[in-house]
Design a protein around this motif. Structure first.
Motif, PDB file in Angstrom:
ATOM      1  N   ALA A   7     -11.961  41.670  27.291  1.00 13.35           N
ATOM      2  CA  ALA A   7     -11.896  41.443  25.849  1.00 13.35           C
ATOM      3  C   ALA A   7     -10.434  41.457  25.398  1.00 13.35           C
ATOM      4  N   ALA A   8     -10.015  40.399  24.712  1.00 11.97           N
ATOM      5  CA  ALA A   8      -8.635  40.271  24.223  1.00 11.97           C
ATOM      6  C   ALA A   8      -8.647  39.284  23.059  1.00 11.97           C
ATOM      7  N   SER A   9      -7.515  39.215  22.348  1.00 13.50           N
ATOM      8  CA  SER A   9      -7.466  38.358  21.151  1.00 13.50           C
ATOM      9  C   SER A   9      -7.664  36.885  21.472  1.00 13.50           C
ATOM     10  N   HIS A  10      -7.301  36.460  22.683  1.00 10.71           N
ATOM     11  CA  HIS A  10      -7.451  35.050  23.034  1.00 10.71           C
ATOM     12  C   HIS A  10      -8.753  34.773  23.792  1.00 10.71           C
ATOM     13  N   SER A  51     -13.177  35.179  23.852  1.00  8.82           N
ATOM     14  CA  SER A  51     -14.335  35.304  22.966  1.00  8.82           C
ATOM     15  C   SER A  51     -15.607  35.312  23.800  1.00  8.82           C
ATOM     16  N   TRP A  65     -17.415  36.081  28.991  1.00 12.71           N
ATOM     17  CA  TRP A  65     -16.190  36.069  28.195  1.00 12.71           C
ATOM     18  C   TRP A  65     -15.406  34.818  28.576  1.00 12.71           C
ATOM     19  N   SER A  90     -11.944  32.189  27.524  1.00 12.18           N
ATOM     20  CA  SER A  90     -10.714  32.021  26.755  1.00 12.18           C
ATOM     21  C   SER A  90     -10.889  30.892  25.750  1.00 12.18           C
ATOM     22  N   LYS A  91     -10.244  31.026  24.608  1.00 12.07           N
ATOM     23  CA  LYS A  91     -10.405  30.050  23.530  1.00 12.07           C
ATOM     24  C   LYS A  91      -9.818  28.688  23.888  1.00 12.07           C
ATOM     25  N   ARG A 133      -2.284  33.690  30.771  1.00 15.33           N
ATOM     26  CA  ARG A 133      -2.903  33.162  29.553  1.00 15.33           C
ATOM     27  C   ARG A 133      -2.847  31.641  29.502  1.00 15.33           C
ATOM     28  N   TRP A 190      -2.546  40.922  31.015  1.00 16.15           N
ATOM     29  CA  TRP A 190      -2.349  39.504  30.744  1.00 16.15           C
ATOM     30  C   TRP A 190      -0.868  39.154  30.838  1.00 16.15           C
TER      31      TRP A 190
END
Length: 287
Positions: A248-251, A253, A259, A261-262, A231, A286
């Protein structure tokens, strides 16, 4: 240019706990600007890792039946060549399949190669393996380029610490075998291309972040794939929608069809991961 053949100058030693013999082959440290290591193996179990800086090569072969042919081409851009003796004695071996060679009177014999390598300059590896198991631990070796082909082979690749130099390109085609690649971030690679038709694959996109971008491309359709991703780096994933949806994961988008990472824009280390075709069996974790 001077060529040293070490096929007949090996030192022999008896194994204390086994009836077979051990062949030990050495090449002392040499001066050069760049080094290319060429390895051609048939059915052998190979372990390669960093060795003693006083020796460019220290290689143990078990059992001592048919020692590989070792040639060192002494020049500014030097070459160290390690070849299975079967490949040397059968120049047309590549024209036959492994199954066809199985039916011959003198098929390749399995050996165990322990290779301790200590290059002092950037090194280009050209590796060809067929069957057997091959473990390449490139930790602390100045790896500049890797070209690999492995047929029906269990391959392990590891960078447990950051590569002392930037790796220009790592290209591997692993057919109907398996690939485990640990510490991909530590490789400090500009580009990694993996072609994995019919192979099991475990990739660990982990390690110490470096400043820059690494492009990782997965081609072919592996039988199954597991990916562990840090991460701590910026990640952009492109490819077929059903495959990249596994990221797809919370961090993460959506950004168009990708896809991302933020933290991608602010990350000093960015990974661009691309899939050339859909991977039906893909598991993403992750770290």
């Amino acid at each position: 240019m001077r060529i040293f053949s070490l096929a007949v100058t090996s030192m022999l030693a008896s194994l204390a706990t086994a009836p077979c013999l051990l062949a030990q082959i050495t090449v002392p440290a040499k001066q050069y600007q760049t080094l290319k290591v060429e390895l051609e193996s048939l059915r052998d179990d190979i372990t390669l890792y960093q060795g003693d800086p006083q020796q460019l090569l220290l290689m143990d072969v078990r059992p001592n039946r048919f020692r590989p042919r070792i040639d060192y081409y002494d020049q500014t851009n030097a070459t160290l060549r390690i070849r299975d003796l079967y490949a040397v004695d059968h120049p047309d071996f590549a024209s036959k399949t492994p199954a066809e060679r199985d039916k011959e009177g003198d098929p390749p014999l399995q050996e165990m190669w322990e290779i301790r390598l200590s290059p002092v300059q950037p090194t280009h590896f050209s590796l060809a393996c067929e069957r057997g198991k091959s473990s390449f631990d490139f930790s602390n070796i100045q790896v500049q380029r890797v070209e690999m082909r492995a047929d029906e082979t269990q391959v392990d690749v590891e960078f447990s610490s950051p590569n002392p130099v930037q790796l220009e390109r790592f290209a591997a085609r692993v057919i109907a075998g398996s690939l485990r690649f640990q510490g991909m971030i530590n490789a400090r690679a500009r580009e990694i291309t993996l072609d994995l038709p019919g192979s099991e694959c475990h990739l660990e996109i982990t390690g110490d972040a470096f400043e820059g971008e690494s492009k990782i491309t997965c081609l072919g359709e592996p039988s199954q794939m597991q990916i562990l991703v840090s991460r701590k780096v910026g990640l952009r994933v492109t490819g077929p929608a059903a495959t990249i949806a596994r990221f797809a994961a919370s961090h993460m988008s959506r950004s168009g069809e990708d896809w991302v990472s933020k933290n991608y824009a602010s990350s000093k280390c960015r990974i661009a991961l691309a899939f050339g075709s859909e991977v039906p069996k893909l598991d993403v974790e992750w770290e």
